[in-house]
Design a protein around this motif. Structure first.
Motif, PDB file in Angstrom:
ATOM      1  N   GLY A 808       0.811  -1.207   0.000  1.00 43.97           N
ATOM      2  CA  GLY A 808       0.000   0.000   0.000  1.00 43.97           C
ATOM      3  C   GLY A 808       0.843   1.254   0.000  1.00 43.97           C
ATOM      4  O   GLY A 808       0.535   2.241  -0.679  1.00 43.97           O
ATOM      5  N   GLU A 809       1.938   1.244   0.757  1.00 39.67           N
ATOM      6  CA  GLU A 809       2.820   2.410   0.807  1.00 39.67           C
ATOM      7  C   GLU A 809       3.440   2.688  -0.560  1.00 39.67           C
ATOM      8  O   GLU A 809       3.597   3.841  -0.968  1.00 39.67           O
ATOM      9  N   LYS A 810       3.779   1.621  -1.293  1.00 41.97           N
ATOM     10  CA  LYS A 810       4.319   1.800  -2.646  1.00 41.97           C
ATOM     11  C   LYS A 810       3.306   2.484  -3.561  1.00 41.97           C
ATOM     12  O   LYS A 810       3.642   3.367  -4.353  1.00 41.97           O
ATOM     13  N   LEU A 811       2.071   2.042  -3.461  1.00 40.08           N
ATOM     14  CA  LEU A 811       1.030   2.634  -4.306  1.00 40.08           C
ATOM     15  C   LEU A 811       0.841   4.105  -3.951  1.00 40.08           C
ATOM     16  O   LEU A 811       0.693   4.953  -4.855  1.00 40.08           O
ATOM     17  N   HIS A 812       0.838   4.414  -2.671  1.00 43.20           N
ATOM     18  CA  HIS A 812       0.732   5.818  -2.260  1.00 43.20           C
ATOM     19  C   HIS A 812       1.917   6.623  -2.800  1.00 43.20           C
ATOM     20  O   HIS A 812       1.754   7.758  -3.250  1.00 43.20           O
ATOM     21  N   ARG A 813       3.105   6.023  -2.760  1.00 41.87           N
ATOM     22  CA  ARG A 813       4.288   6.721  -3.260  1.00 41.87           C
ATOM     23  C   ARG A 813       4.142   7.039  -4.746  1.00 41.87           C
ATOM     24  O   ARG A 813       4.505   8.138  -5.197  1.00 41.87           O
ATOM     25  N   ASN A 814       3.616   6.102  -5.521  1.00 38.94           N
ATOM     26  CA  ASN A 814       3.428   6.350  -6.949  1.00 38.94           C
ATOM     27  C   ASN A 814       2.415   7.457  -7.201  1.00 38.94           C
ATOM     28  O   ASN A 814       2.561   8.257  -8.123  1.00 38.94           O
ATOM     29  N   LEU A 815       1.371   7.489  -6.373  1.00 33.72           N
ATOM     30  CA  LEU A 815       0.401   8.575  -6.495  1.00 33.72           C
ATOM     31  C   LEU A 815       1.034   9.910  -6.127  1.00 33.72           C
ATOM     32  O   LEU A 815       0.713  10.941  -6.723  1.00 33.72           O
ATOM     33  N   LYS A 870       7.166   4.628   4.854  1.00 35.71           N
ATOM     34  CA  LYS A 870       8.589   4.422   4.620  1.00 35.71           C
ATOM     35  C   LYS A 870       8.940   4.338   3.139  1.00 35.71           C
ATOM     36  O   LYS A 870      10.118   4.424   2.777  1.00 35.71           O
ATOM     37  N   ALA A 871       7.939   4.157   2.297  1.00 30.67           N
ATOM     38  CA  ALA A 871       8.217   4.057   0.860  1.00 30.67           C
ATOM     39  C   ALA A 871       8.633   5.391   0.265  1.00 30.67           C
ATOM     40  O   ALA A 871       9.181   5.442  -0.837  1.00 30.67           O
ATOM     41  N   LEU A 872       8.372   6.470   0.987  1.00 30.05           N
ATOM     42  CA  LEU A 872       8.722   7.808   0.512  1.00 30.05           C
ATOM     43  C   LEU A 872       9.654   8.446   1.522  1.00 30.05           C
ATOM     44  O   LEU A 872       9.340   8.513   2.712  1.00 30.05           O
ATOM     45  N   SER A 873      10.772   8.921   1.053  1.00 33.78           N
ATOM     46  CA  SER A 873      11.725   9.515   1.987  1.00 33.78           C
ATOM     47  C   SER A 873      11.190  10.830   2.533  1.00 33.78           C
ATOM     48  O   SER A 873      10.450  11.549   1.864  1.00 33.78           O
ATOM     49  N   GLU A 874      11.573  11.124   3.770  1.00 29.58           N
ATOM     50  CA  GLU A 874      11.153  12.374   4.393  1.00 29.58           C
ATOM     51  C   GLU A 874      11.653  13.565   3.594  1.00 29.58           C
ATOM     52  O   GLU A 874      10.979  14.599   3.509  1.00 29.58           O
ATOM     53  N   GLU A 875      12.833  13.419   3.017  1.00 31.36           N
ATOM     54  CA  GLU A 875      13.406  14.540   2.268  1.00 31.36           C
ATOM     55  C   GLU A 875      12.562  14.882   1.049  1.00 31.36           C
ATOM     56  O   GLU A 875      12.365  16.049   0.723  1.00 31.36           O
ATOM     57  N   VAL A 876      12.062  13.838   0.361  1.00 33.74           N
ATOM     58  CA  VAL A 876      11.203  14.092  -0.809  1.00 33.74           C
ATOM     59  C   VAL A 876       9.919  14.779  -0.378  1.00 33.74           C
ATOM     60  O   VAL A 876       9.461  15.737  -1.011  1.00 33.74           O
ATOM     61  N   ALA A 877       9.331  14.315   0.721  1.00 35.29           N
ATOM     62  CA  ALA A 877       8.088  14.908   1.210  1.00 35.29           C
ATOM     63  C   ALA A 877       8.283  16.370   1.571  1.00 35.29           C
ATOM     64  O   ALA A 877       7.435  17.218   1.267  1.00 35.29           O
ATOM     65  N   LYS A 878       9.387  16.667   2.208  1.00 35.93           N
ATOM     66  CA  LYS A 878       9.627  18.049   2.636  1.00 35.93           C
ATOM     67  C   LYS A 878      10.040  18.931   1.460  1.00 35.93           C
ATOM     68  O   LYS A 878       9.554  20.053   1.321  1.00 35.93           O
ATOM     69  N   LYS A 879      10.913  18.431   0.641  1.00 35.99           N
ATOM     70  CA  LYS A 879      11.418  19.237  -0.472  1.00 35.99           C
ATOM     71  C   LYS A 879      10.325  19.593  -1.456  1.00 35.99           C
ATOM     72  O   LYS A 879      10.266  20.719  -1.960  1.00 35.99           O
ATOM     73  N   ASN A 880       9.422  18.659  -1.702  1.00 35.00           N
ATOM     74  CA  ASN A 880       8.438  18.854  -2.757  1.00 35.00           C
ATOM     75  C   ASN A 880       7.056  19.265  -2.274  1.00 35.00           C
ATOM     76  O   ASN A 880       6.172  19.494  -3.091  1.00 35.00           O
ATOM     77  N   TYR A 881       6.869  19.328  -0.954  1.00 33.73           N
ATOM     78  CA  TYR A 881       5.552  19.781  -0.487  1.00 33.73           C
ATOM     79  C   TYR A 881       5.630  20.566   0.816  1.00 33.73           C
ATOM     80  O   TYR A 881       5.460  21.772   0.839  1.00 33.73           O
ATOM     81  N   PHE A 882       5.925  19.878   1.892  1.00 36.00           N
ATOM     82  CA  PHE A 882       5.811  20.520   3.201  1.00 36.00           C
ATOM     83  C   PHE A 882       6.725  21.738   3.329  1.00 36.00           C
ATOM     84  O   PHE A 882       6.361  22.711   3.993  1.00 36.00           O
TER      85      PHE A 882
END
Length: 1742
Positions: A808-815, A870-882
């Motif tokens: 499920g985490e992989k699918l969320h990451r792709n979305l 865990k499928a998405l790194s924190e850095e990607v989440a922060k860099k591209n959104y938060f």
């Protein structure tokens, strides 16, 4: 190869030519314009400019169209489901029909060049763009079951229904296309064909072949012969299993031979039959049709009016020479004549007929013909200029046609919006239409449930029932269908009488997930139907709408004299936000003509249990039972008949057997869908039905995996399951195209068809959608239509199977990837089975622009980031959104701060991250409108303190700096995060306001306060101000000072009106309009004796006011009009009345508690008066009551009072609704104060022993008590947060859990006792020592646990950690800042970066500091000690300094020090030379000069030292008497300062007083500063006066060019008489050209000193919302900074006099100053908790 698209044109234009739009202007019908006149849309804030634009657009709307839309919309509002318009669309979806192999060049260039540009065009109009090209991905599997043709036609229909504008494009060449054999042939025709097949002498096997490949299915109605799957005879067809290559090739060839033979037999038989007139022309044509013509027939020829929705492109190739050539055969159909390949004449004939039909059907401007010459290597633009020109022209025409179609459709789409904007309905058109369409869909196959419908019918028609009605049943029992059927049955039930029906299928749209949105939407629709305006305060928050809705329904009931039925389906589908499952929002009593029906699952979220607690009447419930057998039989027959099917006797028994084991509608639906696939010839052993719903769903999923492959199926269904609010078709194709695992599985046997582009084949996604369409519901999510599983069992089964854990985490990451991609996705992919790596493969996904308009992306992206785990790194989440500035800004603009804060909280629940926590805290504390990027950027730099490891926050701050620096407009850039939290609970402080005497009352989001002018001797005429939590501003209210507490002002719930009284009158003041209504009590009651009021009490909804008069009468007033509602006369003495209470409107009554005697024994009673009743209902108590210690709780159903019985205290409670008295609660201590919970039967009391006791009034028990360390000065309960808040005598606030009494945390708030606290939404307002502080309550509660583990004194490094600064100054070098603090230290800081430089111990608490030449620093403390310190060495300068210094000033040379101080009770002036280190002169002042405080400044010539002294009260009275004695009018707006001057040159000590003209009366003013030479300027009242010290002249001056008083504020304002207050801030520019003056009414005027006229010769267009208290001018005279009491900072441009920037700080500004080089502004704020802020001046384009 490329073509260009022009970026901007004035007219409708293609990229290759001008096109007329043909628009006409028509008059607007009066009936349209006048509809709902005056209604303001509460959900859309439109500026005046936008209004004018919309009016202009509206004027061109076609009369008939506008009337039709309005009529249709009104029908929808009333709930009419007949003739529903199509759902509005936001996608352009185009089916591309063409032959394949010969059109590769065209398809490839469209994919590379045209489609991306059309996507950009659609994106600019908030539309999705999707191309359906069914030639991609047609596999052997789909060929096997012959389903491609059916799916293609289904997709054509989908495009026609879904697409806005164009939906079908035909690209025709010299090939007619693949001609299939019919999939189905009627029984009659098949027998005819068999008869004639026997006559084909060349094919004696014809009949046998037909019988082999066609079988009669008697389950069809009428029976049909069905073409059998290829693998029924050739089992290895399409089998790519290892070792199957040879048999697969053999069977493939054998099928091709068989197919050709079968097609020839059928064609020949049909021709023979036609010759003998056994079949018609149309039937014959079916055996010659190509797939391309079948598509064109569906997409164009069968469409009634294809105008502006279809386009045709025809390519003719000239010059074919070798028809035997393989490449030639790919581009033209051939046949064999005389052993040679020649053009197929039959095909040419069929093509000709098709083209004729197209020319008759399609608008000629959308038919394009091209002619090119053949080349041996086919269509080759690289080798032929002719081919290149053709492809360019083809692209040009394609783009232009579709662009114009899209723009025309978008214009028509905008028509409804223009009308809606003009009329301003509350109801969203798309939302209501969605629910009505969904209702119609669920009714199509409804059967049975007559008993349930009869129960609901009886409830709805029973006018005596005023409670809601509840339908419940387990999932899959058909609740939703029943609710839909109720909606559709209402007209018959009401016998076609007028009525209103409203339905919401909860969870099926973005506006039905949150209960607040649901209630607001329903109330809005009711308001639109009744043509009423909702009070804006009524729906501001969930708390508001819960209280407002019952009252609003009653109002509608009185206005709308017809039944109103509201249906809310699936309460269990609501999100838990706003305590949706507690059902406190559900009105339990309805108006007589209102009915409310809800449905829910029986065990989900405890909803049904809560309903039963609220509605104990069993008649309010009905349970949907399992389907009875007879109903199941009826459903089976109806369902099969609808699909023109039946089943065999055995199959029917099998169905009924399975149904008997699981008799639910959902299970029956699934097995019926399986039965639809059964043929009459299907073997019994192949018939397999599961026994449970879950088993049936899993069997369906198994079949899909077998059919399409496990990987692609699991991923596709997984995305549908986990996507937020469902997934659109476009998004599903996009995410599968970015899913490398799925793509690797799909491209097992074929390479991607276009080089460099790798995308999921549209046919594959379409086939999966087609097979699950009956279990998918279409929902609206931010104007996008999405696919969702409708039934909960499908969601649960699919989630458990495809979307749990890491999968499920992989699918969320792709979305996340598709929603995060602003410019598409290009990424390498390796297709392992093809052994092919495509570098930088373009996935051609829809770009996701980062804009507030893209709400779908802004909603989905954070959701999937949170769930990607865990499928998405924190850095990607922060860099591209938060931590991405544009994302944050867009999110805040689209959804507001609260939504993003909630997302950050949810993210932190799953993984700890300090950077995200800091961002969350920042947004939680600011709660401002930060949607403007520059404002957001400035606040990020000011509030977020990034640490060494905070790389993402550093990048965010870099973006913030770039954002501000790239602005054309000037601004202030925080040099460091000076407003950031300091790691203790005090960091939740948002603002503090000085000069607040007390908090009077609060309501809604506002607090009414009484101000005090500390040190003023006169009365303040209007001391009241209103604090708005939304704006965080204080605004003056025109209410006179009221001394008596019983007459204090009260505020209504909306925060719009204030009511205050005098003994004999009452006044209603409207805060927005300023309208004031005053009525005498004797006039209200029409009784001259009614003169004196004793006390008053507002109802909890502030709609009514109960007033106790001195003669014992109780008068009930309506607060809207101050009209009398009712009046009662008490039989008791007024002195015996212990309290008066008033309840809200839906159960309006006045409660009067009175002490009485019975037989000499003290008793008391509660009297309940209802309007219209002559006598009250009485409750008797055996104990006397204490005055004022009483109140209402538990939704006003419990009345509680305190009684003293001997040495103990009793708490007496009555349930006034049930007329039941609770057992008394006895306490040993007396009670000093008591408060009550509105929502629960809870009270909280402060006892004489300083304990806080929490009581359960319903159970008559003490829950717990609290014994604080310090005496409690104030306390309260927050029902929303379940916290007990205590303020103590030393100024600390403590929090306890209101359920358990456990201590949660505390913090210092004030320097003395906490005098009052108010909980205001998410804010805590505290008051003490004439200071009001505003705290973030949510932040306090969040940090409580963390703070308990920390030390409040934890050190925060740098300038941010400087909490007790007393003063500061700036070094002349413009590089350094020097601060002094209470710890008797000087700190030196570099301005750039606010970096610490060094520290110096000074052994004093300096109150003033000035940095002089040669790095010398002069300081003085509150005791009068003066010191001069060298900043480099930290040593004192060796010189004799005067003692007891009151103030000092430095001369322009930077070395001359002027002081004033006391020496043996004499005021002494001293002049010192700091460079030489000696005193130049010293002399005493002559005469008496009494003062409270004293400040000094120099004249511009430096000859005079001017003294501004705050006079004592007795002197003020003497001056007042002098004015009156001289006949002057005493001005009540006088000021506390007197001004005198001393001649430094003569040094005689004589005092020259600033006197009124021709009198000896001193002028009193606010500010003084040097003007020119020996002239000073002084602010007095509304003007500036000029004081020529040597001559003593002191008066206004006249402008040289105009006969105006110089610097006279009223002259420049529209209403001079409304100008109030003096000017408390003033500064002269260094060059003497400008004088900046800030006034108490918020204005900042910048005057030219030579003319006295404001810059721009007009008043500034903007102002502060409170008194301007500080002002500073930059050294270069270009900028002015001002600060007001509301803690707002504004930057002004001296060249225009305009405000160019505004920001807020945390507390009142104490000092503000520019650096000498004008690069920085430094600000000192606060008193107890100080901050030193540094801002860099951004000059903008200037």
């Amino acid at each position: 190869m490329s073509f260009k698209v022009p970026q901007k044109k004035m007219k409708r234009q293609s990229s290759f030519g001008m096109v007329s739009d043909g628009s006409k202007s028509l008059p607007v019908p009066r009936s349209v314009v006048m509809i709902q006149k005056g209604k303001v849309n509460p959900f859309l804030d439109i500026s005046r400019k936008e209004n004018k634009a919309s009016e202009k657009a509206f004027s061109s709307i076609d009369l008939e169209q506008s009337e039709e839309i309005l009529t249709r919309f009104k029908n929808l509002l009333a709930g009419k489901t007949d003739n529903l318009p199509h759902l509005p669309r936001s996608v352009v979806r185009i089916f591309i029909s063409s032959t394949f192999s010969d059109m590769r060049a065209e398809r490839n260039i469209l994919s590379r060049e045209v489609f991306p540009k059309l996507k950009e065009l659609c994106l600019s109009k908030d539309l999705d763009f999707q191309v359906v090209d069914m030639r991609w991905g047609v596999t052997e599997d789909s060929q096997n079951d012959h389903s491609v043709e059916r799916i293609c036609l289904q997709e054509v229909e989908n495009c026609q229904q879904m697409s806005l504008g164009p939906n079908f494009v035909a690209i025709i060449g010299d090939r007619y296309g693949f001609r299939p054999v019919p999939i189905e042939i009627s029984e009659e025709v098949f027998k005819t064909l068999k008869e004639f097949a026997q006559r084909i002498t060349t094919k004696p096997h014809a009949v046998k072949l037909m019988e082999t490949w066609y079988k009669l299915d008697e389950n069809c109605l009428p029976p049909k012969y069905i073409l059998q799957p290829i693998r029924s005879q050739f089992s290895f067809f399409g089998d790519y299993s290892p070792g199957c290559d040879e048999p697969r090739a053999k069977h493939t060839q054998e099928w091709e031979n068989t197919f050709a033979d079968l097609r020839d037999i059928l064609k020949t038989s049909a021709l023979l039959a036609h010759d003998e007139k056994k079949i018609t022309n149309e039937q014959l044509h079916e055996y010659n049709l190509s797939v391309t013509e079948i598509e064109i027939k569906k997409g164009i020829l069968e469409v009634k009016c294809p105008d502006k929705t279809v386009a045709v492109f025809e390519r003719k190739i000239q010059g074919f020479t070798n028809y035997d050539d393989g490449l030639t055969k790919r581009h033209i159909d051939t046949s064999v004549e005389n052993g040679k390949a020649v053009p197929d004449k039959e095909v040419k004939y069929l093509q000709g007929k098709l083209k004729e039909k197209l020319k008759q059907k399609v608008d000629q401007k959308y038919i394009h013909e091209y002619s090119i010459n053949w080349l041996p290597n086919g269509i080759d633009p690289a080798a032929s200029e002719d081919h290149k020109t053709y492809l360019d022209k083809f692209c040009e025409n394609f783009y232009t046609d579709l662009k114009n179609m899209i723009e025309d459709a978008d214009d028509n789409r905008g028509l409804r919006g223009k009308i809606s904007t003009k009329i301003r309905f509350y109801t969203d058109y798309s939302e209501i239409l969605h629910h009505l369409h969904f209702c119609e869909l669920k009714c199509r196959t409804f059967c049975g449930q007559e008993r349930i419908l009869d129960s609901v019918k009886a409830y709805i028609l029973d006018t005596s029932t005023r409670k809601p009605f509840v339908i419940y049943a387990p999932s899959g029992h058909g609740k939703t269908s029943v609710m839909a059927m109720i909606m559709q049955s209402l007209p018959d039930w009401f016998k076609q009488r007028p009525h209103v029906r409203i339905i919401r299928f909860l969870g099926t749209s973005a506006l039905t997930l949150n209960i607040y949105d649901v209630l607001r939407s329903v109330c809005g629709q009711v308001a639109d139907v009744a043509d009423l305006i909702m009070e804006p305060v009524g729906y501001k928050k969930i708390e508001n709408i819960q209280e407002y809705m019952p009252r609003f329904f009653r109002r509608v009931s009185n206005s709308l004299k017809k039944p109103v039925v509201i249906l809310l389906d699936s309460l269990d589908q609501l999100l838990p936000a706003h305590n949706a499952y507690d059902l406190q929002w559900l009105p339990t009593t309805l108006p007589q003509n209102f009915k409310l029906v809800v449905s829910t699952l029986p065990k989900e979220h405890g909803i049904l249990d809560n309903l039963r607690a609220m509605l104990p009447d069993k008649n309010c419930y009905v349970e949907i039972p399992s389907l009875p057998r007879e109903t199941g039989v009826a459903i089976i027959k109806t369902y099969l008949l609808k699909h023109k099917r039946k089943v065999t006797e055995y199959q029917e028994k099998l169905l009924m057997s399975a149904f008997s084991r699981c008799p639910g509608p959902l299970f029956l639906k699934i097995i019926l869908d399986e039965a639809l696939k059964w043929r009459s010839y299907t073997l019994q052993q192949d018939l397999d039905l599961q026994q449970t719903v879950q088993g049936a769903i899993n069997k369906l999923f198994d079949n899909l995996e077998i059919k399409f492959g496990k990987t692609i199926t699991s991923h596709a269904l997984g995305y549908i399951t986990i996507a937020r609010d469902g997934i659109s078709e476009n998004e599903l194709e996009d995410v599968l195209s970015c899913d490398d695992e799925a793509l690797d599985d799909v491209y097992r046997y074929h390479n991607p068809p276009v080089d460099g582009i790798v995308r999921i084949p549209p046919v594959l996604a379409a086939r999966i959608r087609f097979d699950i369409k009956d279990y998918i519901v279409e929902r609206i999510s931010h104007d996008k239509y999405t696919m969702n599983w409708y039934h909960r069992q499908f969601i649960e089964t699919a989630r458990n199977r495809y979307a749990t854990g890491s999968l499920g985490e992989k699918l969320h990451r792709n979305l996340v990837e598709i929603f995060m991609s602003e410019n598409g996705v290009k990424r390498d992919i390796t297709l392992s089975r093809r052994k092919l790596t495509v570098t930088n493969a373009d996935r051609q996904i829809t770009p996701q622009p980062v804009t507030f308009k893209n709400k779908r992306m802004l909603s989905c992206l954070p959701y999937h980031i949170i769930h990607a785990g865990k499928a998405l790194s924190e850095e990607v989440a922060k860099k591209n959104y938060f931590c991405h500035l544009r994302y944050i800004s867009s999110k805040l603009s689209a959804f507001g701060v609260e939504t993003m804060v909630d997302e950050l909280y949810e993210y932190l629940e799953n993984q700890e991250d300090e950077e995200i926590k800091k961002l969350r805290n920042f947004l939680s504390l600011t709660k401002k409108n930060l949607s403007k990027p520059s404002k957001l950027a400035a606040n990020i730099l000011a509030f977020i303190n990034d640490g060494p490891e905070d790389s993402s926050l550093k990048k965010l701050k870099e973006q913030a700096i770039n954002c501000i620096e790239n602005q054309d407009t000037p601004g202030l850039i925080p040099e460091y995060p000076g407003l950031a939290p300091r790691k203790d609970l005090t960091s939740s402080l948002i603002h503090s306001y000085n000069g607040i005497a007390e908090i009077i009352c609060s309501c809604g989001d506002s607090v009414l306060v009484k101000t005090c002018r500390k040190g003023k001797v006169e009365e303040n005429e209007f001391p009241y101000e209103l604090f708005h939590s939304g704006t965080e501003d204080l605004q003056q209210v025109s209410i006179p000072d009221i001394k008596e507490r019983e007459h204090y002002p009260l505020m209504d719930k909306a925060g719009e009106n204030v009511i205050y009284t005098l003994a004999d009158s009452i006044t209603l003041l409207h805060l927005i309009t300023g309208n004031r209504v005053t009525k005498m009590f004797k006039d209200i009651t029409d009784d001259p004796s009614k003169n004196q009021m004793v006390c008053k009490e507002l109802s909890t909804d502030t709609s009514h006011l109960a007033v106790l008069m001195d003669d014992g009468d109780v008068v009930l007033l309506n607060t809207d009009s101050l009209m009398q509602v009712d009046r009662w006369s008490l039989k008791d003495e007024v002195e015996d009345v212990m309290g008066v209470l008033c309840t809200k409107s839906d159960n309006l009554q006045v409660l009067v508690s009175v002490n009485t005697e019975t037989g000499g024994a003290p008793r008391s009673e509660l009297q309940l008066y209802k309007p219209g009743d002559l006598e009250p209902k009485r409750f008797l108590f055996n104990y006397p009551l204490s005055k004022g210690l009483q109140g209402l709780s538990f939704k006003e159903s419990f009345f509680t009072a305190v009684s003293v019985d001997g040495g103990s205290t009793k708490i007496l409670t009555v349930d006034i609704n049930q007329a039941e008295e609770m057992a008394p609660i006895t306490l040993e201590d007396s009670i000093k104060h008591i408060v009550f919970s509105k929502s629960k039967p809870i009270a909280c009391a402060l006892t004489s022993s300083e304990k806080i006791v929490v009581l359960n009034l319903q159970k008559s028990e003490v829950l717990f008590d609290v014994s604080p360390d310090k005496p409690v000065s104030y306390f309260g309960i927050s029902g929303t947060y379940n916290y007990l808040l205590l303020g103590d005598e030393v100024g600390s606030i403590h929090l306890y859990n209101a359920k358990t009494g456990i201590f949660s945390g505390g913090f210092p708030a004030h320097s003395g006792p906490v005098e009052k606290m108010q909980v205001l939404d998410d804010y805590l307002i505290s008051h003490g020592q004439n200071e009001m502080k505003v705290w973030s309550l949510t932040e306090i509660l969040t940090e409580c646990k963390d703070v308990q583990k920390k030390n409040w004194g934890e050190f925060v490094s740098g300038l941010l950690g400087l909490k007790a600064a007393t003063c500061f100054d700036l070094h002349p070098n413009g590089l350094e800042l020097v601060t002094a603090s209470k710890d008797q230290m000087l700190q030196v800081w570099m301005l750039e970066g606010a970096k610490f430089s060094r520290e110096i111990g000074i052994r004093m608490e300096a109150k003033k500091m000035v940095i002089c030449a040669d790095d010398k620093c002069c300081l003085v403390d509150s005791k009068g000690e003066l010191r001069v310190i060298h900043l480099i060495t930290g040593l004192d300068v060796d010189m004799n300094l005067p003692s007891h210094v009151l103030d000092f000033v430095i001369g322009k040379d930077g070395v001359t020090l002027y002081t004033i101080g006391l020496k043996q009770d004499m005021l002494m002036i001293s002049v010192l030379d700091l460079k030489l280190g000696k005193t130049k002169k010293s002399f005493p002042l002559k005469g008496s000069l009494k003062f409270e405080t004293m400040f000094v400044c120099l004249s511009a010539s430096e000859r005079y030292l001017c003294i501004q002294n705050k006079i004592l009260p007795y002197e003020f009275k003497d001056i007042e008497a002098s004015w009156k004695k001289n006949g002057s009018n005493f001005n009540p707006q006088v000021h506390p300062y007197k001004f005198v001057a001393v001649d430094l040159q003569q040094a005689t000590g004589g005092l020259m007083v600033c006197l009124r003209k021709l009198s000896n009366i001193p002028y009193l003013g606010e500010k003084i500063c040097a003007f020119a030479g020996n002239i000073m300027v002084v602010t007095i009242n509304r003007r500036v006066i000029f004081w020529d010290i040597p001559t003593g002249r002191c008066d206004q001056k006249v402008c040289k060019s105009k006969n105006y008083s110089m610097m006279y504020r009223p002259r420049w304002l529209e209403n001079p008489n409304d100008v109030k207050g003096g000017s408390k801030a003033m500064e002269m520019s260094k060059d003497g050209h400008f004088l900046a003056v800030g006034s108490e009414d918020g204005y900042l005027f910048i005057y030219h000193t030579d003319s006295g006229i404001p810059v721009g010769e007009k008043a500034p267009t903007t102002k502060h919302t409170a008194s301007v208290i500080k002002v500073a001018i930059s050294g270069n005279s270009k900028w002015v900074v001002s600060a007001c009491q509301n803690n707002t900072i504004k930057l002004w441009d001296t060249s225009s006099g305009k405000e160019v920037f505004t920001t807020r700080v945390d507390a009142e500004v104490q000092h503000i100053k520019f650096t000498p080089n004008s690069k920085y502004v430094v600000i000192l704020t606060g008193t107890n908790h100080t901050r030193v802020l540094i801002y860099k001046v951004h000059t903008g384009s200037s």
